[in-house]
Write a protein that holds these residues in place. Structure first.
Motif: not given
Ligand SMILES: *[C@@H]1O[C@H](CO)[C@@H](O)[C@H](O)[C@H]1NC(C)=O
Ligand SMILES: *[C@@H]1O[C@H](CO)[C@@H](O)[C@H](O)[C@H]1NC(C)=O
Length: 662
Positions: A335, A522, A542
């Motif tokens: 991630e 997400n 999202k």
């Molecule tokens: C969800 O996606 C956004 C943009 O891609 C990102 O900035 C954000 O950190 C993500 N959320 C998580 C919980 O990873």
């Protein structure tokens, strides 16, 4: 000359076929995937994901070889834009299995059946389409979804639940029992059913032995949209189960701490995968290690000279001191790093290269104990009943802050310093909610209600017509520890026909949906090419963090269902007694009997009968008396008349009573 023509023709044919292949970029596709994730309470989450897609009918036509025909026809008949149907047994444990990730937000479902659908028909046809759709689905999935056709069973949320179109309908059946007869029609929609590929792991006893079981079907189509770039119909089927690995022989304790149980596909499901389904584009298995688990690894590895994630990524599967995967992964997906926290890690395996002789059987063996906790939603929601007695009560929704407070701050609205919580609650009509009694408590103190309610829409229930719906957005201060919401209700009365067979069990109030609008569940990956893999693109979608509360069981006043039975038995007894004696009285002919007796006395009894009667008297140890004529019969006829009058009176009363009761 003719040869030249022939060549020209051939050339043209080739050219046209080439251009056709460019136009036919959109093909029917099917992919299968399985995601496995160890859970902190020694269980394993298995999430099966299948996706079939059909290109738009206008360019592709209506003939499909992969996409299920029944679903295609359903979409076209009822003009469905989006639909989701889930069958769930058990309750998702948000505290232990996580409440802040894509899987818990989109796959943790309320018990029983949940159905929502968004239609692309004129407003006045939406209810008709919904009714017909529930009947079609009911037949397709062998479930009593058709109970959702009554207007008392479904609602039309305006803005709190997903869409803003006003053409969405939502209904749940909390008491529907889910079993293999619902799974079989669901599997029939897959091109390989459960005969090949990843779905062959679905051994019924292993799946239904789990702690949680949710089978979901999500459908999205833009067949009826007017825009140029259409994608057609996408059918997504997922099965989420939480299983307890068999710990026999494996695991053990390390210096007092209990280690995580080791498992393999064959120990979890009792089966192995022999290759992918030949019709699918890809068949991947993922093992996910959550964020908090990854940071635990890094804690443990701090002393070691190699730094941070390097260990997990480079040689995570073999020589790592924490766990061991029995097969080398095809690739490791990480991630994207956030500022403070480490991301989760996914190991990808492909089942394509395995076959009958060498089946795919992934195993995970823990080498040392680890303790971690799942990521939680900012607030934990639970719902309960207040009050006692059969007349009135109150529903309370309580929201408790979880430990991860830094998370709370990061998701809080920067400028306004508020935390927004959406609540969507449907209440059946026989629970008559008084919306003006809504009270909001923040950290134990009663607030003047409208201070904390940003947006609210209430549609009160109508007796035997529609359920009550409450949609609201609460605005809580970022530092909130606990918040509660109470609302009072009266219990209504149902007609005797409306009670279910087991009315004394109580009535269910469906789960409320609590969403955290400013928090997105997400996972974001660095690599953009990963968006092409359906399961990974699903994880990156999202969607707001969502959780369901418990189903409430409300006891209502129920009539004494044994009463009609009692009435019937009493009436029958009375009738039997009186008609019995009446018939007895009518049958007797007093004059005749008298004459007979006199005749007998005059003639004297025969020697044989005399002897017999003497004998029986001796046996009964009584002195034998010779038969004599009686005179008591003269009175009996007048008694009979009184009796008849009495009988007729009682029968009349009984008849009037019966009539009154009807
Ligand atoms: C969800 O996606 C956004 C943009 O891609 C990102 O900035 C954000 O950190 C993500 N959320 C998580 C919980 O990873
Ligand atoms: C629903 O079904 C009924 C009866 O089969 C039919 O008359 C009606 O036209 C259908 N409505 C819609 C919107 O499909």
């Amino acid at each position: 000359m003719s040869i030249l023509k022939l060549y020209l023709l051939l050339f043209l044919v080739l050219l046209s076929s080439a251009s056709e292949s460019i136009a036919e970029e959109l093909e029917e596709e099917f992919t299968e995937a399985l995601l496995l994730r160890p859970l902190p309470d020694r269980k394993v989450l298995a999430h099966f994901h299948f996706q079939s897609s059909a290109p738009p009918t206008q360019t592709y036509g209506r003939h499909h070889h992969l996409f299920p025909k029944s679903i295609y026809q359903l979409v076209h008949k009822f003009q469905i834009r989006e639909m989701e149907l889930s069958f769930t047994q058990g309750r998702w444990n948000y505290e232990r299995w996580g409440g802040y990730d894509p899987i818990s937000s989109s796959n943790a479902k309320p018990p029983g059946v949940e159905l929502w659908a968004d239609f692309d028909v004129p407003q006045h046809q939406v209810d008709d389409s919904w009714k017909n759709l529930t009947h079609a689905l009911s037949g397709l999935f062998c479930a009593s979804i058709n109970f959702l056709e009554h207007s008392t069973a479904y609602s039309a949320p305006q803005w709190s639940f997903r869409s803003f179109s006003g053409k969405l309908r939502y209904g749940t059946l909390p008491r529907e029992a889910v079993c293999t007869e619902n799974l079989t029609p669901w599997l029939k929609l897959l091109p390989c059913r459960d005969k090949a590929g990843i779905s062959s792991l679905m051994d019924r006893p292993s799946i239904y032995r789990g702690y949680y079981h949710s089978q979901r079907l999500h459908l999205k189509s833009d067949e009826f949209a007017t825009s140029e770039s259409r994608t057609g119909i996408v059918l997504e089927q997922s099965l989420t189960v939480v299983l307890q690995p068999n710990t026999l022989g494996s695991g053990g304790t390390f210096s007092g701490k209990i280690s995580q149980p080791s498992w393999s596909l064959s120990s979890l499901f009792g089966r192995k995968v022999s290759g992918k389904c030949s019709l699918s584009n890809s068949g991947n298995v993922y093992v996910q290690f959550e964020q908090n688990l990854v940071s635990q690894f890094n804690e443990l590895k701090k002393h070691s000279e190699t730094s941070k994630n390097e260990i997990l990524i480079r040689d995570g599967f073999q020589s790592n001191p924490l766990f061991e995967l029995s097969l080398p992964p095809k690739r490791v997906i990480k991630e994207a790093d956030n500022l403070q926290k480490e991301g989760s890690i996914l190991y990808e395996f492909s089942v394509k290269d395995y076959d009958e002789s060498e089946p795919f059987d992934l195993g995970l063996r823990w080498k040392s104990p680890v303790v971690w906790s799942c990521q939680q939603a900012p607030l934990r929601a639970s719902r309960f009943l207040l009050g006692s007695g059969n007349e009135r009560g109150a529903i309370a929704i309580s929201l408790k802050s979880t430990r991860s407070n830094n998370l709370l701050k990061s998701g809080c609205n920067e400028k306004e310093r508020w935390l927004k919580v959406g609540i969507f609650q449907v209440v059946p009509w026989y629970v008559k909610v008084y919306y003006h009694t809504l009270e909001v408590f923040v950290d134990g103190e009663l607030q003047s209600t409208m201070d904390n309610v940003e947006q609210i829409r209430v549609s009160p229930s109508e007796d035997k017509v529609s359920p009550g719906v409450m949609e609201m957005v609460l605005r809580l201060p970022c530092s909130v520890k606990t918040a509660a919401l109470t609302i009072e209700f009266d219990k209504g009365f149902l007609h005797i026909d409306e009670y279910p067979p087991d009315a004394n069990q109580g009535f269910d109030i469906p789960s409320a949906v609590v969403s955290f609008i400013d928090f997105l569940a997400n996972i974001s990956f660095d690599d953009d090419s990963l968006k092409k893999v359906p399961i990974l693109s699903k994880l990156q979608e999202k969607i707001p963090v969502l959780s369901y509360t418990e189903v409430l069981l409300v006891p209502l006043t129920t009539p004494d269902f044994s009463m009609p039975y009692n009435v019937i038995t009493i009436t029958c007894t009375v009738f039997a007694l009186y008609f019995g004696s009446l018939l007895n009285a009518l049958r007797r002919r007093a004059g005749e009997e008298e004459r007979l007796l006199k005749e007998q006395a005059g003639r004297g009894a025969g020697p044989l009968t005399l002897m017999l009667s003497k004998l029986s008297a001796k046996l009964r140890r009584k002195t034998w008396e010779p038969p004599q004529s009686s005179s008591s019969f003269s009175r009996s006829s007048s008694i009979n008349y009184k009796l008849i009058v009495k009988v007729i009176l009682v029968a009349g009363v009984a008849a009037v009573w019966q009539f009154y009761f009807q």
